[in-house]
Design an enzyme around this catalytic site. Structure first.
Site, PDB file in Angstrom:
ATOM      1  N   CYS A   1      16.501  -7.141  52.717  1.00 30.71           N
ATOM      2  CA  CYS A   1      17.955  -7.193  52.832  1.00 30.71           C
ATOM      3  C   CYS A   1      18.546  -6.573  51.411  1.00 30.71           C
ATOM      4  O   CYS A   1      18.306  -5.401  51.320  1.00 30.71           O
ATOM      5  CB  CYS A   1      18.215  -8.582  52.712  1.00 30.71           C
ATOM      6  SG  CYS A   1      20.019  -8.785  53.424  1.00 30.71           S
TER       7      CYS A   1
ATOM      8  N   ARG B   1      30.447 -10.202  58.300  1.00 30.11           N
ATOM      9  CA  ARG B   1      29.146  -9.849  57.889  1.00 30.11           C
ATOM     10  C   ARG B   1      28.434  -9.989  59.132  1.00 30.11           C
ATOM     11  O   ARG B   1      28.821 -10.382  59.946  1.00 30.11           O
ATOM     12  CB  ARG B   1      28.624 -10.750  56.815  1.00 30.11           C
ATOM     13  CG  ARG B   1      29.430 -11.242  55.558  1.00 30.11           C
ATOM     14  CD  ARG B   1      28.694 -12.292  54.801  1.00 30.11           C
ATOM     15  NE  ARG B   1      27.372 -12.165  54.247  1.00 30.11           N
ATOM     16  CZ  ARG B   1      26.991 -11.337  53.097  1.00 30.11           C
ATOM     17  NH1 ARG B   1      28.007 -10.782  52.491  1.00 30.11           N
ATOM     18  NH2 ARG B   1      25.711 -11.372  52.978  1.00 30.11           N
TER      19      ARG B   1
ATOM     20  N   HIS C   1      15.334 -11.477  57.235  1.00 30.67           N
ATOM     21  CA  HIS C   1      14.764 -12.218  55.838  1.00 30.67           C
ATOM     22  C   HIS C   1      14.532 -13.655  56.082  1.00 30.67           C
ATOM     23  O   HIS C   1      14.106 -13.872  57.501  1.00 30.67           O
ATOM     24  CB  HIS C   1      15.824 -12.026  54.382  1.00 30.67           C
ATOM     25  CG  HIS C   1      17.020 -12.413  54.938  1.00 30.67           C
ATOM     26  ND1 HIS C   1      17.674 -13.709  55.155  1.00 30.67           N
ATOM     27  CD2 HIS C   1      18.178 -11.648  54.733  1.00 30.67           C
ATOM     28  CE1 HIS C   1      18.752 -13.597  55.192  1.00 30.67           C
ATOM     29  NE2 HIS C   1      19.516 -12.710  54.896  1.00 30.67           N
TER      30      HIS C   1
END
Ligand code: GLN
Length: 244
Positions: free
Chosen positions: A94, A128, A193
């Site tokens: 990330c 996002r 992640h």
């Protein structure tokens, strides 16, 4: 045998269970009688690329990333490049993944990255990119599925670099081109992640074998472990990705 892991910015780039990925690597080594050494490398620290076989950098908030980026380029760029060229394994997740590239642009500011791989990240307008994700990856000559979770505002676009995999479910690098992550020699960058490695034990073993090859000169065949729990975690992550 011994695997020497370098943990880059463990205090600054450590969100979403990044530390757990290192513990997982440690346990899989120790269960097989492989010695595992962790060296922390924080702001201002330099490292000798010949002394580490697996480099790990986790995710971070934009604010932490900005502070880390300057230090990374100043104190670690040459060693990171030497590690990559010598065949060490590198896993960046990330925020760490974004910093492998040329730059990360956000709010009118351009943060310079390491420039190790040909990619750029821009915080474009829009939501996002969050949610469970599954990608198809070809590593060690075999197609496998990686399942995990992504949460990033930045959109990454690869220049000449090769993606880690193709998105089956989720957004991937930018929600548009169907690519996820990057792969160059033994470097892997990915947006997956959280507990990436416990959910994808085969990737942990791939990294361990690559790191041991870097240290000892030949790639070992790793003893299989009882992966019932890990396989169940993988299945649950994949089901979550399928259900969106
Ligand atoms: N700050 C970066 C972004 O939002 C990376 C976030 C993360 O590491 N989870 O794009």
């Amino acid at each position: 045998m011994q695997l020497r892991l370098l943990s880059l910015y463990p205090d600054q780039m450590n969100i979403y269970a990044d530390r757990g990925n290192i513990l997982f690597l440690q346990h899989r080594c120790e269960w097989r009688g492989i010695e595992f050494e962790v060296t922390r490398c924080g702001p201002g620290d330099r490292f000798d690329p010949t002394e580490h076989d697996l480099l790990y950098m986790g995710g971070g908030q934009d604010r932490d990333q900005k502070a880390v980026a300057r230090d990374l380029v100043k104190t670690k760029q040459a060693s990171m490049r030497a590690s990559l060229e010598s065949g060490a394994a590198i896993l960046a997740v990330c925020g760490g993944y974004q910093l492998l590239g040329e730059s990360y642009e956000l709010e009118g500011e351009k943060i310079a990255g390491l420039g190790l791989v040909d990619l750029k990240t821009v915080r474009e307008p829009g939501p996002r990119l969050i949610g469970p994700v599954a990608i198809c990856v070809d590593l060690d000559g075999e197609e496998r599925i990686l399942a995990g979770f992504e949460n990033h505002g930045g959109r990454t676009r690869l220049g000449g670099a090769s993606p880690l995999g193709r998105v089956i479910h989720g957004h991937g690098n930018n929600g548009q081109d169907g690519f996820e992550g990057v792969r160059q020699h033994n470097l892997i960058g990915t947006y997956l992640h959280g507990p990436l490695l416990p959910k994808n034990a085969w990737l942990a073993d791939h990294l361990i074998a690559t790191g041991l090859e870097h240290h000892h000169g030949s790639r070992p065949v790793l003893e299989p472990l009882d992966d019932d729990l890990e396989n169940a975690a993988h299945k649950a992550a994949l089901t979550a990705a399928r259900n969106g």
